[in-house]
Design a protein around this motif. Structure first.
Motif, PDB file in Angstrom:
ATOM      1  N   ALA A 148       6.150  -9.601   3.440  1.00 62.02           N
ATOM      2  CA  ALA A 148       4.873  -8.734   3.143  1.00 62.02           C
ATOM      3  C   ALA A 148       4.639  -8.910   1.577  1.00 62.02           C
ATOM      4  O   ALA A 148       5.242  -8.688   0.908  1.00 62.02           O
ATOM      5  CB  ALA A 148       5.068  -7.440   3.693  1.00 62.02           C
ATOM      6  N   LEU A 149       3.268  -8.805   1.395  1.00 59.11           N
ATOM      7  CA  LEU A 149       2.806  -9.022  -0.177  1.00 59.11           C
ATOM      8  C   LEU A 149       1.689  -7.837  -0.198  1.00 59.11           C
ATOM      9  O   LEU A 149       2.184  -6.835   0.162  1.00 59.11           O
ATOM     10  CB  LEU A 149       1.940 -10.291  -0.237  1.00 59.11           C
ATOM     11  CG  LEU A 149       2.953 -11.625  -0.280  1.00 59.11           C
ATOM     12  CD1 LEU A 149       2.274 -12.849  -0.497  1.00 59.11           C
ATOM     13  CD2 LEU A 149       4.068 -11.432  -1.192  1.00 59.11           C
ATOM     14  N   GLY A 150       0.661  -7.999  -0.764  1.00 58.26           N
ATOM     15  CA  GLY A 150      -0.357  -6.803  -0.979  1.00 58.26           C
ATOM     16  C   GLY A 150       0.261  -5.824  -2.070  1.00 58.26           C
ATOM     17  O   GLY A 150       0.878  -6.306  -2.914  1.00 58.26           O
ATOM     18  N   VAL A 151       0.330  -4.772  -1.769  1.00 56.01           N
ATOM     19  CA  VAL A 151       0.731  -3.401  -2.478  1.00 56.01           C
ATOM     20  C   VAL A 151       2.286  -3.528  -2.654  1.00 56.01           C
ATOM     21  O   VAL A 151       2.906  -3.155  -3.647  1.00 56.01           O
ATOM     22  CB  VAL A 151       0.001  -1.962  -1.988  1.00 56.01           C
ATOM     23  CG1 VAL A 151      -1.383  -2.190  -2.089  1.00 56.01           C
ATOM     24  CG2 VAL A 151       0.522  -1.836  -0.615  1.00 56.01           C
ATOM     25  N   ARG A 152       2.813  -4.053  -1.739  1.00 56.03           N
ATOM     26  CA  ARG A 152       4.294  -4.076  -1.539  1.00 56.03           C
ATOM     27  C   ARG A 152       5.086  -5.085  -2.620  1.00 56.03           C
ATOM     28  O   ARG A 152       6.354  -5.302  -2.725  1.00 56.03           O
ATOM     29  CB  ARG A 152       4.729  -4.598  -0.312  1.00 56.03           C
ATOM     30  CG  ARG A 152       4.443  -3.608   1.127  1.00 56.03           C
ATOM     31  CD  ARG A 152       5.269  -3.844   2.189  1.00 56.03           C
ATOM     32  NE  ARG A 152       5.041  -3.055   3.242  1.00 56.03           N
ATOM     33  CZ  ARG A 152       5.775  -3.006   4.269  1.00 56.03           C
ATOM     34  NH1 ARG A 152       6.645  -3.924   4.595  1.00 56.03           N
ATOM     35  NH2 ARG A 152       5.155  -2.189   5.408  1.00 56.03           N
TER      36      ARG A 152
END
Length: 299
Positions: A254-258
């Motif tokens: 998981a990427l994005g804000v993570r």
């Protein structure tokens, strides 16, 4: 994220750590047996008579079985980073085997590594879409992996001590990551039947990669202390496995804000590894057997 997969991976890490400590204990007690193939054969013959070395070999076998079980139910990007916990287990087991108590600085380094690992895996949530990979993906990934291992192992022949141990440890890490990827491929094909799988190439490629990793590990353990080889071995394995999981099995994190907590986790893992390498209690003679004092020798 399966709890059983996590438990199996951590048990594999414990077995790996114990194997490294036991075999380092045996290697540290061996004198030089010359150079070249003849010297290596003499050293191997002597190590075969060392109980610590034999115990380490059996633990490596147990670790392979546990790792295969974990990979059968989990992604490569989850199982292999969990093996970073091997550093924690190395400290605990090594402290008992070598009789040297770690200091506070060492425990802080390992606490940072453990926290970073938990933070990274908790936020990245590695997952996989495939249990097997196409021949084309294997051909490309295999060629790159062989090139990387050669680029690390060949320069190691020109240096000694900690640099040699680190280079061979990293080469061993890439080989172990390839072994894990091949092992996952084998487990993914088991639905075809054991007989059918044994007629295909993955089981035999797994053996070749595993033996290569094992021999490189022996060279790393012989070249220098665990403080030099172990961080390169475990962290290199984790990073190479994430790359192979993405390239072969279309795994993703998981990427994005993570990405922010993920980077913090990676940073903590790096700081913990550097702290381990510099900590007084795991440098120098930490991973050599403690010699009895003169007073203890007196009747």
């Amino acid at each position: 994220m399966s709890a059983l997969t996590v438990v199996l991976a951590l048990l594999a890490a414990l077995s790996n750590a114990s194997a490294s400590v036991f075999q380092r204990r045996a290697a540290a007690e061996e004198r030089a047996h010359g150079v070249g193939a003849r010297g290596a054969l003499r050293l191997f013959a002597h190590l075969l008579r060392r109980p610590y070395w034999l115990a380490g070999s059996l633990l490596l076998l147990a670790s392979t079985v546990l790792q295969a079980a974990a990979l059968a139910g989990g992604s490569l990007s989850l199982v292999q980073p969990l093996l970073t916990a091997e550093l924690l287990f190395t400290l605990a087991v090594g402290s008992v085997v070598f009789g040297h108590r770690p200091d506070r600085r060492t425990w802080l380094a390992f606490s940072a590594l453990a926290a970073g690992l938990a933070l990274f895996l908790g936020t990245a949530a590695p997952s996989g879409a495939r249990t097997t990979a196409s021949p084309g993906r294997w051909l490309l990934a295999g060629a790159v992996a062989v090139g990387v291992v050669a680029a690390l192992a060949l320069p190691a022949r020109t240096v000694a001590g900690a640099p040699r141990a680190a280079l061979l440890g990293l080469a061993s890490a890439v080989s172990f990551a390839c072994t894990a990827a091949l092992l996952k491929e084998v487990m993914g094909r088991l639905s075809q039947g054991v007989g059918a799988v044994l007629q295909q190439w993955p089981p035999y490629a797994t053996v070749v990669a595993g033996v290569t990793a094992f021999l490189l590990l022996q060279g790393a353990l012989r070249a220098g202390t665990l403080a030099a080889s172990q961080p390169a071995l475990t962290l290199g394995d984790a990073l190479a496995s994430v790359a192979l999981g993405w390239a072969l099995f279309q795994e993703h994190i998981a990427l994005g804000v993570r990405i922010v907590p993920e980077l913090i986790g990676v940073t903590l893992i790096g700081l913990g590894s550097v702290g381990l390498a510099r900590a007084p209690s795991v440098s120098g003679a930490w991973d050599t057997p403690r010699q009895p004092s003169e007073e203890a020798k007196r009747p």
